[in-house]
Design a protein around this motif. Structure first.
Motif, PDB file in Angstrom:
ATOM      1  N   UNK A  11       0.845  -1.360  -0.166  1.00 20.82           N
ATOM      2  CA  UNK A  11      -0.130  -0.051   0.026  1.00 20.82           C
ATOM      3  C   UNK A  11       0.979   1.342  -0.130  1.00 20.82           C
ATOM      4  N   UNK A  12       0.385   2.336  -0.525  1.00 23.60           N
ATOM      5  CA  UNK A  12       1.370   3.558  -0.724  1.00 23.60           C
ATOM      6  C   UNK A  12       0.970   4.263   0.729  1.00 23.60           C
ATOM      7  N   UNK A  13       2.271   4.854   1.204  1.00 20.33           N
ATOM      8  CA  UNK A  13       2.107   5.632   2.193  1.00 20.33           C
ATOM      9  C   UNK A  13       1.327   6.992   2.149  1.00 20.33           C
ATOM     10  N   UNK A  14       0.592   7.416   3.298  1.00 16.54           N
ATOM     11  CA  UNK A  14      -0.276   8.476   3.225  1.00 16.54           C
ATOM     12  C   UNK A  14       0.371   9.716   2.469  1.00 16.54           C
ATOM     13  N   UNK A  15       0.038   9.992   1.249  1.00 17.62           N
ATOM     14  CA  UNK A  15       0.354  11.172   0.241  1.00 17.62           C
ATOM     15  C   UNK A  15       1.207  10.838  -0.725  1.00 17.62           C
ATOM     16  N   UNK A  16       1.435   9.488  -0.843  1.00 19.82           N
ATOM     17  CA  UNK A  16       2.265   9.172  -2.034  1.00 19.82           C
ATOM     18  C   UNK A  16       1.356   8.507  -3.230  1.00 19.82           C
ATOM     19  N   UNK A  17       1.978   9.170  -4.010  1.00 14.49           N
ATOM     20  CA  UNK A  17       0.916   8.854  -5.418  1.00 14.49           C
ATOM     21  C   UNK A  17       1.728   8.183  -6.394  1.00 14.49           C
ATOM     22  N   UNK A  18       1.099   6.714  -7.097  1.00 14.23           N
ATOM     23  CA  UNK A  18       1.730   6.041  -8.009  1.00 14.23           C
ATOM     24  C   UNK A  18       1.223   6.263  -9.146  1.00 14.23           C
ATOM     25  N   UNK A  56       7.743  -4.897 -18.359  1.00 18.30           N
ATOM     26  CA  UNK A  56       6.147  -4.835 -18.140  1.00 18.30           C
ATOM     27  C   UNK A  56       5.911  -5.014 -16.617  1.00 18.30           C
ATOM     28  N   UNK A  57       5.099  -3.933 -16.447  1.00 13.66           N
ATOM     29  CA  UNK A  57       4.725  -4.003 -14.783  1.00 13.66           C
ATOM     30  C   UNK A  57       5.959  -3.431 -13.707  1.00 13.66           C
ATOM     31  N   UNK A  82       3.370  -0.272 -10.228  1.00 16.18           N
ATOM     32  CA  UNK A  82       2.630   0.490  -9.160  1.00 16.18           C
ATOM     33  C   UNK A  82       4.192   0.598  -8.164  1.00 16.18           C
ATOM     34  N   UNK A  83       4.477   1.949  -7.906  1.00 14.43           N
ATOM     35  CA  UNK A  83       5.600   2.495  -7.424  1.00 14.43           C
ATOM     36  C   UNK A  83       6.136   1.525  -6.074  1.00 14.43           C
ATOM     37  N   UNK A  84       5.139   1.351  -5.273  1.00 18.76           N
ATOM     38  CA  UNK A  84       5.399   0.735  -3.854  1.00 18.76           C
ATOM     39  C   UNK A  84       5.724  -0.788  -4.173  1.00 18.76           C
ATOM     40  N   UNK A  85       4.989  -1.348  -4.953  1.00 18.09           N
ATOM     41  CA  UNK A  85       5.400  -2.599  -5.344  1.00 18.09           C
ATOM     42  C   UNK A  85       6.616  -2.803  -6.033  1.00 18.09           C
ATOM     43  N   UNK A  86       7.070  -2.131  -6.972  1.00 16.48           N
ATOM     44  CA  UNK A  86       8.339  -2.099  -7.975  1.00 16.48           C
ATOM     45  C   UNK A  86       9.313  -2.093  -6.700  1.00 16.48           C
ATOM     46  N   UNK A  89       9.380  -5.212  -4.320  1.00 15.77           N
ATOM     47  CA  UNK A  89      10.007  -6.162  -5.315  1.00 15.77           C
ATOM     48  C   UNK A  89      11.546  -6.077  -5.526  1.00 15.77           C
ATOM     49  N   UNK A  90      12.111  -4.925  -5.624  1.00 16.56           N
ATOM     50  CA  UNK A  90      13.664  -4.848  -5.598  1.00 16.56           C
ATOM     51  C   UNK A  90      14.216  -5.103  -4.311  1.00 16.56           C
ATOM     52  N   UNK A  91      13.614  -4.541  -3.306  1.00 17.31           N
ATOM     53  CA  UNK A  91      14.143  -4.812  -1.859  1.00 17.31           C
ATOM     54  C   UNK A  91      14.258  -6.077  -1.543  1.00 17.31           C
TER      55      UNK A  91
END
Length: 149
Positions: A11-18, A56-57, A82-86, A89-91
């Motif tokens: 989930x995105x942190x409050x205020x973060x936009x993907x 992709x993705x 999706x920014x947080x997902x990407x 996954x990297x982490x």
């Protein structure tokens, strides 16, 4: 509020936009400011994991600089990304590839504005080792890359 893993992924942190297709400047810091990222073998594994986010993705990596205890990453989020997902996954991949590596929770992101020149943002990112006093010239530092070479 840090990123949290929800039922359907990160989930995105409050205020973060993907925003799919948006260019982001991301900073990810190691837990406890562990400075092992400049070990050649560790750096290669982390960079390989960064490259695995492409497609992709995921992302298009425009520039990155792996500092001793953090990563600066300029990337374009894929249309279905999706920014947080990407980042999550990297982490995860990099922590599995380098067992002693742990990342701090969350990450810092900056959506690059349309009026910002991407090559200038990339130059700023890859010049971090010079500003940190690690090297005299960017070319002396081995752990960076940019599409504008």
């Amino acid at each position: 509020m840090p990123d949290e893993k929800g039922q359907n992924g990160w989930r995105l942190r409050t205020g973060r936009v993907s925003i799919p297709g948006q260019v982001y400047s991301i900073t990810i810091v190691t837990h406890g400011r562990w400075s092992g990222l400049v070990n050649w073998d560790v750096a290669r594994r982390v960079i390989d994991c960064l490259r695995e986010t492409e497609g992709p993705g995921g992302t298009e990596t425009l520039a990155f600089c792996l500092m001793p205890d953090h990563l600066h990453w300029l990337m374009r989020l894929a249309p279905s990304g999706d920014l947080s997902c990407v980042v999550g996954r990297f982490k995860g991949r990099s922590a599995r590839a380098v067992p002693m590596l742990r990342w701090q929770r969350g990450f810092h992101d900056h959506a690059v504005r349309h009026d910002e020149e991407l090559p200038q943002v990339a130059r700023y990112i890859v010049a971090n080792p010079v500003r940190a006093g690690l090297v005299q010239r960017v070319g002396e530092y081995p752990y960076w890359d940019a599409v504008w070479l």
